[in-house]
Design a protein around this motif. Structure first.
Motif, PDB file in Angstrom:
ATOM      1  N   GLY A   1      58.060  51.581 -17.785  1.00 24.06           N
ATOM      2  CA  GLY A   1      57.679  52.545 -16.748  1.00 24.06           C
ATOM      3  C   GLY A   1      58.638  53.715 -16.658  1.00 24.06           C
ATOM      4  O   GLY A   1      58.222  54.864 -16.508  1.00 24.06           O
ATOM      5  N   VAL A   2      59.931  53.438 -16.772  1.00 31.78           N
ATOM      6  CA  VAL A   2      60.943  54.501 -16.744  1.00 31.78           C
ATOM      7  C   VAL A   2      60.772  55.410 -17.954  1.00 31.78           C
ATOM      8  O   VAL A   2      60.799  56.643 -17.834  1.00 31.78           O
ATOM      9  CB  VAL A   2      62.371  53.905 -16.704  1.00 31.78           C
ATOM     10  CG1 VAL A   2      63.424  54.967 -16.967  1.00 31.78           C
ATOM     11  CG2 VAL A   2      62.617  53.225 -15.366  1.00 31.78           C
TER      12      VAL A   2
ATOM     13  N   ALA B   1      51.121  58.681 -21.204  1.00 31.33           N
ATOM     14  CA  ALA B   1      52.394  59.409 -21.320  1.00 31.33           C
ATOM     15  C   ALA B   1      52.613  59.845 -22.761  1.00 31.33           C
ATOM     16  O   ALA B   1      53.059  60.967 -23.012  1.00 31.33           O
ATOM     17  CB  ALA B   1      53.561  58.540 -20.838  1.00 31.33           C
TER      18      ALA B   1
ATOM     19  N   ALA C   1      51.221  57.398 -13.209  1.00 34.93           N
ATOM     20  CA  ALA C   1      52.575  56.841 -13.094  1.00 34.93           C
ATOM     21  C   ALA C   1      52.982  56.657 -11.641  1.00 34.93           C
ATOM     22  O   ALA C   1      53.783  55.787 -11.321  1.00 34.93           O
ATOM     23  CB  ALA C   1      53.580  57.742 -13.807  1.00 34.93           C
ATOM     24  N   GLU C   2      52.435  57.451 -10.751  1.00 37.24           N
ATOM     25  CA  GLU C   2      52.822  57.388  -9.338  1.00 37.24           C
ATOM     26  C   GLU C   2      51.967  56.448  -8.507  1.00 37.24           C
ATOM     27  O   GLU C   2      52.268  56.210  -7.347  1.00 37.24           O
ATOM     28  CB  GLU C   2      52.795  58.796  -8.733  1.00 37.24           C
ATOM     29  CG  GLU C   2      53.834  59.726  -9.319  1.00 37.24           C
ATOM     30  CD  GLU C   2      55.247  59.156  -9.274  1.00 37.24           C
ATOM     31  OE1 GLU C   2      55.660  58.621  -8.219  1.00 37.24           O
ATOM     32  OE2 GLU C   2      55.931  59.219 -10.297  1.00 37.24           O
TER      33      GLU C   2
ATOM     34  N   SER D   1      50.950  61.893 -14.846  1.00 35.21           N
ATOM     35  CA  SER D   1      51.843  61.812 -13.687  1.00 35.21           C
ATOM     36  C   SER D   1      51.143  61.147 -12.512  1.00 35.21           C
ATOM     37  O   SER D   1      51.761  60.395 -11.752  1.00 35.21           O
ATOM     38  CB  SER D   1      52.374  63.190 -13.299  1.00 35.21           C
ATOM     39  OG  SER D   1      51.315  64.033 -12.917  1.00 35.21           O
TER      40      SER D   1
ATOM     41  N   SER E   1      58.070  55.949 -19.635  1.00 38.25           N
ATOM     42  CA  SER E   1      56.850  56.741 -19.440  1.00 38.25           C
ATOM     43  C   SER E   1      57.110  57.917 -18.513  1.00 38.25           C
ATOM     44  O   SER E   1      56.668  59.037 -18.776  1.00 38.25           O
ATOM     45  CB  SER E   1      55.730  55.865 -18.863  1.00 38.25           C
ATOM     46  OG  SER E   1      55.339  54.882 -19.793  1.00 38.25           O
ATOM     47  N   ARG E   2      57.832  57.685 -17.431  1.00 34.76           N
ATOM     48  CA  ARG E   2      58.138  58.775 -16.492  1.00 34.76           C
ATOM     49  C   ARG E   2      58.996  59.857 -17.151  1.00 34.76           C
ATOM     50  O   ARG E   2      58.816  61.042 -16.904  1.00 34.76           O
ATOM     51  CB  ARG E   2      58.821  58.225 -15.248  1.00 34.76           C
ATOM     52  CG  ARG E   2      57.871  57.559 -14.291  1.00 34.76           C
ATOM     53  CD  ARG E   2      58.611  57.089 -13.034  1.00 34.76           C
ATOM     54  NE  ARG E   2      57.695  56.721 -11.996  1.00 34.76           N
ATOM     55  CZ  ARG E   2      57.160  55.515 -11.849  1.00 34.76           C
ATOM     56  NH1 ARG E   2      57.453  54.569 -12.728  1.00 34.76           N
ATOM     57  NH2 ARG E   2      56.334  55.259 -10.854  1.00 34.76           N
TER      58      ARG E   2
ATOM     59  N   ILE F   1      56.751  61.888 -19.391  1.00 33.20           N
ATOM     60  CA  ILE F   1      55.881  62.756 -18.590  1.00 33.20           C
ATOM     61  C   ILE F   1      56.667  63.950 -18.059  1.00 33.20           C
ATOM     62  O   ILE F   1      56.183  65.084 -18.081  1.00 33.20           O
ATOM     63  CB  ILE F   1      55.216  61.952 -17.451  1.00 33.20           C
ATOM     64  CG1 ILE F   1      54.255  60.911 -18.035  1.00 33.20           C
ATOM     65  CG2 ILE F   1      54.495  62.878 -16.482  1.00 33.20           C
ATOM     66  CD1 ILE F   1      53.823  59.842 -17.037  1.00 33.20           C
ATOM     67  N   ALA F   2      57.889  63.708 -17.608  1.00 29.70           N
ATOM     68  CA  ALA F   2      58.726  64.810 -17.118  1.00 29.70           C
ATOM     69  C   ALA F   2      59.036  65.802 -18.235  1.00 29.70           C
ATOM     70  O   ALA F   2      58.979  67.023 -18.035  1.00 29.70           O
ATOM     71  CB  ALA F   2      60.023  64.264 -16.512  1.00 29.70           C
TER      72      ALA F   2
END
Length: 190
Positions: A41-42, A126, A110-111, A107, A44-45, A48-49
């Motif tokens: 998950g981290v 992602a 992911a949220e 995003s 992927s974030r 995405i960022a």
């Protein structure tokens, strides 16, 4: 003790990256399915960022190219009136819009947390956003330089900074081939 950080020379001088090495450092192993899922998950974030940054970079390159094409005169008219330049800029816009839509989709997923898509599904989208945004950023930087007729790559013009950032971002966290493979595998698994 035993942790060494080495800052190397960077293609993009505005972002410092370092190699961290551990030699004889005492550590505690952390493992298990929950840890692996959280790390995915981290990751992927982070992707995405980075993709969001690349979309912004691509959009800025397009804006600069459109502005220049609207003011630069050649053969008695602005270069933006030539069909070849128009097609180039429209193709960039389409690539950027597609990348932005994918980043927004990623995003949002992911949220959503436990009620939303699984970590694997978020990782897939992602990866897709990473590929599309990376391609859009590199293409936009390259094409903006072409529209500017080469002046964009001189030290006096900010476009060369965008090009360097686009290339550095493209290489950050591995090349795009592994992400294309992730997307391909997710599509064929359906």
């Amino acid at each position: 003790p035993g942790v060494r950080r080495t800052v190397g020379e960077q293609l993009d001088g505005t972002r410092q990256l370092a190699t961290v090495e551990f030699d004889g450092v005492t550590a505690r192993r952390i493992s298990g399915p929950e840890v692996a899922s959280r790390l995915e998950g981290v990751r992927s974030r982070i992707l995405i960022a980075l993709a969001a940054e690349q979309v912004g970079l691509a959009r800025r390159c397009l804006e600069m190219a459109v502005e220049y094409a609207g003011t630069r005169q050649q053969f008695g008219r602005t270069i933006g009136s030539f069909q070849g330049i128009k097609h180039k800029l429209v193709d960039l816009l389409v690539a950027i819009e597609l990348a932005e839509a994918t980043v927004l989709d990623a995003s949002g997923g992911a949220e959503q947390g436990s009620d939303g898509p699984s970590a694997a599904e978020v990782a897939d989208v992602a990866a897709a956003s990473r590929v599309l945004a990376s391609r859009a950023a590199m293409t936009a930087a390259e094409e903006a330089i072409q529209v500017h007729g080469g002046i964009g790559f001189t030290w006096e013009h900010p476009l060369h900074h965008y090009f360097r950032r686009a290339k550095a971002d493209q290489l950050l966290f591995g090349d795009e081939h592994s992400y294309v493979q992730t997307v391909g595998e997710s599509l064929t698994a359906r």
